[in-house]
Design an enzyme around this catalytic site. Structure first.
Site, mmCIF file in Angstrom:
data_model
loop_
_atom_site.group_PDB
_atom_site.id
_atom_site.type_symbol
_atom_site.label_atom_id
_atom_site.label_comp_id
_atom_site.label_asym_id
_atom_site.label_seq_id
_atom_site.Cartn_x
_atom_site.Cartn_y
_atom_site.Cartn_z
ATOM 1 C CG HIS A 14 41.575 43.626 43.195
ATOM 2 N ND1 HIS A 14 41.596 44.609 42.224
ATOM 3 C CD2 HIS A 14 42.872 43.216 43.327
ATOM 4 C CE1 HIS A 14 42.827 44.777 41.786
ATOM 5 N NE2 HIS A 14 43.618 43.953 42.450
ATOM 6 C CD GLU A 15 44.101 40.232 45.716
ATOM 7 O OE1 GLU A 15 44.723 39.450 44.970
ATOM 8 O OE2 GLU A 15 44.440 41.417 45.873
ATOM 9 C CG HIS B 119 44.553 39.607 40.489
ATOM 10 N ND1 HIS B 119 44.996 40.262 39.360
ATOM 11 C CD2 HIS B 119 44.657 40.499 41.509
ATOM 12 C CE1 HIS B 119 45.346 41.498 39.677
ATOM 13 N NE2 HIS B 119 45.148 41.669 40.974
#
Length: 260
Positions: A128-129, A132
């Site tokens: 998820h990070e 980003h």
């Protein structure tokens, strides 16, 4: 020059700016507005990361730190961005959180490890990070903020009647409206996009994407006093899980390719 003429000139400038700044997010194909150059973004990310490291307490748990770096590097390899200077840090903090800065600087808080439970659960967070960073969400937020400021000034010119105080009030009112009506929903969209890209990244890295659903269920159980979704920068866990389940067939195809 009348207020209408000033508005036309400003609006024309904004349209030209939007046309020049339109880019495409990798994997999802979403069009995004980007007013921050990659070089500026990387510089800002590096500076913010250094500042974070000077203020944070790094975890003394070497095994956990090694796990964060190991999982992060596997997902970074799947992301295939050798131009990013990937760094993965474990910060001693009870908050169940993680964040990504431009250029591949990722930090995980020790408080999220009880919820991730193992490497695969951690891969959900790291994916998820990393997503980003890949989607340049930080620079996109900054770009949206700049456009919101420009739009607020335009509204002040048109509706302020030439009174500086009234124009200022209109700008402030626009800021309040944009915070709930534009910026927060936009942040939710970014979070959902990071879930989608992150799911694919963890699958490509050889982690079972089905564990993403289990991780978010644990996150849901751990939360207390959640704000209404329309006032949150993140989608509700129920919404998030439903979307992840919708992307799962494609993620499983990627995972099965890696498992062969």
């Amino acid at each position: 020059m009348t207020h209408l003429h000033r508005w036309i000139l400003t609006a024309g400038s904004m349209l030209a700016l939007l046309a020049a700044a339109c880019q495409t997010v990798p994997l999802t194909g979403r069009q995004q507005i980007m007013l921050i150059s990659p070089g500026e973004e990387l510089s800002l990310g590096e500076a913010a990361y250094k500042k974070t490291l000077t203020e944070a307490k790094l975890s003394p748990d070497q095994a956990a730190t090694d796990m964060v770096r190991r999982v992060g590097l596997r997902i970074a390899a799947a992301a295939n961005r050798p131009d990013y200077q990937w760094e993965f840090t474990l910060i001693e903090d009870k908050t169940p959180n993680a964040f990504a800065l431009p250029g591949g600087k990722v930090a995980v808080y020790t408080g999220i490890l009880p919820l991730t439970k193992d490497e695969t659960g951690l891969a959900v967070v790291m994916g998820h990070e990393v997503a980003h960073a890949l989607a340049r969400h930080g620079a996109e937020r900054m770009s949206t903020g700049l456009l919101t400021e420009i739009a607020g000034k335009t509204a002040g010119i048109v509706f302020g009647g030439g009174n500086p105080q009234t124009e200022k009030q209109v700008e402030q009112a626009f800021g309040i409206g944009s915070e709930v009506g534009i910026m927060l929903p936009f942040s939710r969209h970014q979070e959902s996009e990071a879930d989608e890209i992150g799911l694919f990244m963890m699958a490509k890295a050889g982690y079972d994407p089905r564990q993403a659903v289990e991780f978010w269920k644990r996150m849901e159980q751990a939360k207390n006093g959640k704000p209404p979704e329309f006032l949150s920068t993140h989608p509700s866990d129920e919404t998030r899980i439903k979307r992840i389940e919708g992307w799962m067939p494609e993620a499983m195809r990627m995972y099965e390719v890696q498992a062969r």
